[in-house]
Design an enzyme around this catalytic site. Structure first.
Site, PDB file in Angstrom:
ATOM      1  CE  LYS B  79      -3.997   1.819   2.682  1.00  0.00           C
ATOM      2  NZ  LYS B  79      -4.805   1.595   3.900  1.00  0.00           N
ATOM      3  CB  SER B 154      -8.104   3.562   3.058  1.00  0.00           C
ATOM      4  OG  SER B 154      -7.241   2.896   3.958  1.00  0.00           O
ATOM      5  CB  SER B 178      -8.343   0.806   6.000  1.00  0.00           C
ATOM      6  OG  SER B 178      -8.992   2.050   5.976  1.00  0.00           O
TER       7      SER B 178
END
Lengths: 475, 484
Positions: B79, B154, B178
């Site tokens: 990420k 997210s 997330s």
């Protein structure tokens, strides 16, 4: 009723740690800009702080030296404000749970000591340093993250002189405790002050102002004097003091408005989530307490009692921990505390102040000084020659015996040599000789001095006096 | 034979170890999958293909020399808010355009030490603030099962990449759901470890007391393997826990590890309330029924303070974020918008650099910490947090794991919640309590809706409950389905 000032200090002290508060970068002063930095002290995305335990120990030691209560549980908080010198735009500090609470430091002359109460001592990180050139600025982050201890007093100080004395005494304590290098030029100790004035000694405090940009103790003194004068003038002309922060303009010798209370930052403190609370066991605190050095005031009293020194000597010797340690180390070897005190206070301290040196950097050792003093006391070398030997030892170190031998300064007790110097002195100074014979005993001292001079300090003064007396009385 | 990009992490590792395949072939397979589908899915924001191929060649050589490390030559996606040395770390924000991290996060260093190849940066909501990956400066991630639907957020890029076989496995971060919510929306396994289990050093902070890095994988075993590599005490993160290593994958290999008999599954009444999508409820209840048929015991539990969790979460998270994001000021790195004075420069840089949602949260958090409001907002939220922790502690007296939905709905349509932040926030209701309590939880796929969208089951364990949680998840795990 006359005006009284109430002064409080916030003293920021850089701690003597090898590394920064929350990372492993060195804290040494004077490195090229931005060479002592890492992701943590630059506040790069993702970096996290880790506590420097030595900084915590030094802060607790300071608290113990100043009689504070040590919190068994304290924590760090974030203090939020935007400032280009602050890499994260928040400072990791301590808000409502500082490491040390209360405590006091005494100032004033013996017999009239006054206790200045402390409010708290906490730990935080220093900011970077901006450098301004023409129309641009640069930031050196070497200082960012250096451990900074903040000592906050109650508004117990009454005069600029007291504030100055407090700072000097505090500096001495910090030096004694090996807490900080206390190098004022390098900004190791910085100070903000707050001050208010009121009529008389009692009643509520007046409205205070806070003064910033005070870089020296002298600056603190001058700024306070100017601000107290300003406040009194305002009040006497019927005005009101506005609670505000003022900047000291050293060149102009005045304080200038910086921001009012309404413009103060809302720091929005909240607990630092990247660090665990600091938990100190009672055992840990006791271990540190046992490591505490003796403070100047206590040592002064002990020197008078233990070594039968005059108050004055004890005060001079204990002003610097290194000097006091040197004195005690010497006395442990040769005894004779008053002699050691005389030699240290005159010759050694004069040398240090001439050279701007500290005693730790001298080549002279306590053993060498003890040996020299013993030689003088036992009459193997005269006091005058002893001073010459000491001068050499202060410069180059080594053993007194070697210096005495090399310089031929061993005291001469040989009758023939002394007789010759005595005869020469009388012959060269008929005036004083005649005065002595006429009954003026003091003239003998002059002649003894001449013998010492002729012998380059080597003549045994007692034998020289006897020889002179014998010759003068005889004819 | 399927292409390597479709393999699970453990499968890839085993086939590399048996030299059935080379690291180069695996990396090439993943790169070509990215080449084929990333334009459409928008999962990766940057891929360092050359470096990955070079590392693959080096890994193959190392293996030829007889070297072994657990992830030698396996490509992993990361990420874009987790620092990898030399790579961009933009947090999908305009304010960090051009910034490259000069250092490795602890998880990146551990992956490298295990031999992994960190081949690309995965899309996310800007600074991990969002539940749909729609707040990314790079644009939204598409759900691999339906291009009109969000991937969740997210960690939407991580979940979509893993589900669509654009990655063997990936790392995400979970502050309020997330990892779990996009895993549920995309149909992969997403694990949020106990707070302090995995180092946060190098994870760009959103809400420091809630953030935790975790794996998004194709199987429960994969999650265990990745967790084994990244977990552990880190001297650079004082909030990491000093606990023995997990050896979670090894534990799952034992005979009977997937056996659900005797497992007490807590079912909170508060997680099955109005607003829960009927299909999500049906799939969740069906999974629970299956578990009881396999010998698990369902226990009714109460988590009475659940209804305050979203409010508490959005006060604490935004308060911390308001400080964490203060450093993006144009002074040292990232975007700078020139202006006359320093204050003006700050203002213009942050106005141009942050997106709407980030600004909203900074303002909310700044307000929550302001003089006169602190007690009423931040402090009260912390009290709620204590109560939520106590809710879970009481519940775990009566059960081994807690099961319930991950999110009230399956993946929603792109743009559906974008104009209604409150609705978006409320969709975090089942995930944020876990972060507030600092405990562990995961999402494991349990089926698909009539429209074909995946739905995950959330399993929640107590602090340090990873081994139990993984075993339970193994029992619930069904054969993996792939989007076409």
């Amino acid at each position: 009723m006359s005006w009284t000032a109430a002064i409080g200090l916030e003293v920021h002290v850089q701690l003597r740690t090898a590394s920064k508060m929350f990372c492993g970068c060195p804290t040494s002063f004077g490195a090229p800009p931005n060479t002592q930095v890492c992701p943590v002290c630059l506040g790069l995305p993702g970096a996290m702080p880790v506590m420097n335990l030595e900084a915590i120990r030094l802060t607790v030691m300071t608290g113990l030296l100043l009689g504070c209560r040590i919190a068994t549980r304290s924590r760090f908080d974030r203090k939020n404000y935007f400032y280009p010198d602050m890499p994260k735009n928040y400072q990791i500090s301590q808000y409502d749970q500082p490491l040390c609470l209360g405590g006091a430091l005494d100032i004033g002359p013996a017999g009239a000591r006054r206790s200045i109460r402390l409010r708290r001592i906490h730990l935080e990180e220093d900011v970077a340093k901006s450098l301004h050139y023409g129309n641009s600025s640069g930031i050196d982050f070497n200082r960012a993250g250096t451990p900074l201890m903040e000592i906050v007093t109650e508004p117990d100080l009454r005069t600029p002189e007291e504030a100055h004395e407090f700072l000097t005494e505090l500096q001495r304590v910090l030096e004694y405790g090996r807490i900080s290098e206390c190098n004022l030029e390098e900004g190791n100790i910085r100070c903000d002050v707050n001050v208010s004035v009121r009529r008389g000694e009692d009643g509520a405090l007046g409205t205070k102002t806070e003064l910033k940009n005070l870089n020296t103790f002298r600056g603190v003194h001058r700024a306070l004097a100017a601000e107290i004068r300003r406040q009194i003038a305002v009040l006497e002309s019927g005005g009101r003091i506005v609670q505000e922060t003022r900047r000291w303009n050293d060149a102009a010798g005045v304080t200038e408005p910086m921001r009012t209370k309404e413009e103060e930052h809302d720091y929005r403190y909240f607990p630092e989530p990247d660090l665990m609370p600091i938990e100190l066991s009672a055992e840990q605190i006791e271990v540190w307490r046992a490591e505490l050095p003796e403070l100047p005031a206590a040592r002064r009293v002990r020197f008078v009692a233990q070594y039968s020194l005059p108050e004055y000597d004890a005060g001079v010797l204990t002003a610097d921990r290194g000097v006091a340690d040197f004195f005690e180390a010497t006395v442990r070897i040769c005894g004779r505390p008053k002699s050691v005190s005389n030699w240290v206070m005159t010759e050694v301290l004069r040398f240090l102040s001439e050279r701007g040196a500290t005693i730790g950097h001298l080549p002279l050792t306590p053993a060498a000084l003890a040996e020299l003093i013993t030689a003088v006391e036992e009459g193997r070398v005269s006091a005058l020659a002893g001073k010459e030997v000491l001068a050499d030892l202060l410069e180059r170190g080594g053993s007194p015996e070697d210096v005495i031998r090399a310089k031929g300064l061993a005291q001469v007790s040989d009758d023939a040599a002394i007789a010759e110097w005595a005869a020469q002195a009388i012959a060269q100074h008929p005036g004083p000789a005649a005065e002595y014979r006429a009954g003026k005993a003091a003239a003998l001292q002059f002649l003894i001095g001449q013998v010492m001079k002729l012998s380059r300090g080597r003549a045994n003064p007692k034998l020289a006096a006897a020889e002179l007396r014998k010759r003068l009385d005889a004819g | 034979m399927s292409s390597p990009a479709q393999w699970t992490l453990t499968e890839t590792r085993d086939r590399l170890a048996s030299r059935e395949v080379s690291s180069r072939e695996v990396v090439e397979s993943v790169l070509s999958a990215i080449e084929r589908r990333n334009r459409e899915l928008n999962a990766y924001v940057s891929v360092n293909a050359e470096a990955a191929l070079e590392e693959a060649r080096a890994a193959d050589e190392r293996r030829a020399r007889g070297e072994f490390s657990p992830l030698l030559g396996v490509p992993i996606g990361v990420k874009d808010n987790i620092a990898v040395r030399g790579e961009p770390c933009t947090c999908a924000s305009r304010i960090l355009q051009g910034y490259r991290s000069p250092y490795d996060s602890t998880v990146a260093a551990r992956l490298r030490a295990a031999g992994a190849i960190l081949l690309g940066r995965l899309n996310l909501d800007e600074f991990a603030m969002g539940s749909s990956t729609e707040t990314s400066v790079y644009g939204p991630v598409r759900n691999p099962w339906s291009a009109e639907h969000v991937a969740g957020g997210s960690s939407g890029g991580s979940a979509a990449a893993v589900a669509a076989d654009l990655a063997i496995a990936a790392l995400g971060s979970d502050t309020g759901g997330s990892i779990r919510q996009p895993a549920s929306f995309c149909g992969c396994v997403g694990f949020k470890p106990t707070y302090g289990r995995v180092s946060r050093y190098g994870l760009v902070a959103y809400a420091s007391s809630l953030d935790q890095i975790g794996p998004l994988t194709k199987s429960v075993r994969d999650a265990a393997l990745l967790l084994d590599v990244i977990a552990g005490r880190d001297p650079r993160d004082s909030t990491t826990l000093d606990v023995p290593g997990l050896a979670a994958e090894a534990a799952l290999m034992r005979v009977g590890a997937a056996d659900l008999r005797g497992l007490r599954i807590g079912v909170p009444a508060e997680y099955f309330v109005a607003g829960l999508d009927p299909e999500v409820e049906r799939l969740t209840r069906a999974a629970l029924r299956r578990a009881t048929e396999l010998g698990a015991q369902a226990v009714e539990i109460r988590l009475p303070h659940t209804r305050y969790a979203v409010a508490a979460y959005y006060l604490i998270a935004t308060a911390e974020a308001s400080a964490n994001l203060a450093r993006y000021d144009g002074v040292r790195y990232g975007l700078r918008v020139a202006a006359d004075g320093i204050l003006d420069m700050y203002g213009r840089t942050r106005a141009a650099g942050f997106g709407l949602e980030v600004k909203r949260r900074i303002i909310l958090g700044t307000h929550a910490l302001s003089a006169g409001y602190y007690d009423q907002y931040y402090l009260r939220a912390q009290k709620v947090r204590t109560l939520i922790r106590a809710d879970f502690a009481a519940a775990f007296e009566r059960c081994d794991v807690i099961a319930g939905p991950v999110a009230p709905t399956p993946a929603f349509r792109l743009g559906e919640h974008l104009d209604d932040p409150l609705k978006m926030y409320l969709s975090d209701v089942y995930t944020v309590p876990v972060n507030l309590a600092g405990i562990c939880a995961l999402s494991v796929p349990v089926g698909r809706t009539a429209a074909g969208l995946p739905v995950g089951l959330q399993l929640i364990g107590p602090a340090m409950g990873e081994p139990t949680l993984l075993r339970a998840a193994l029992g619930f795990e069904r054969e993996r389905e792939r989007p076409s």
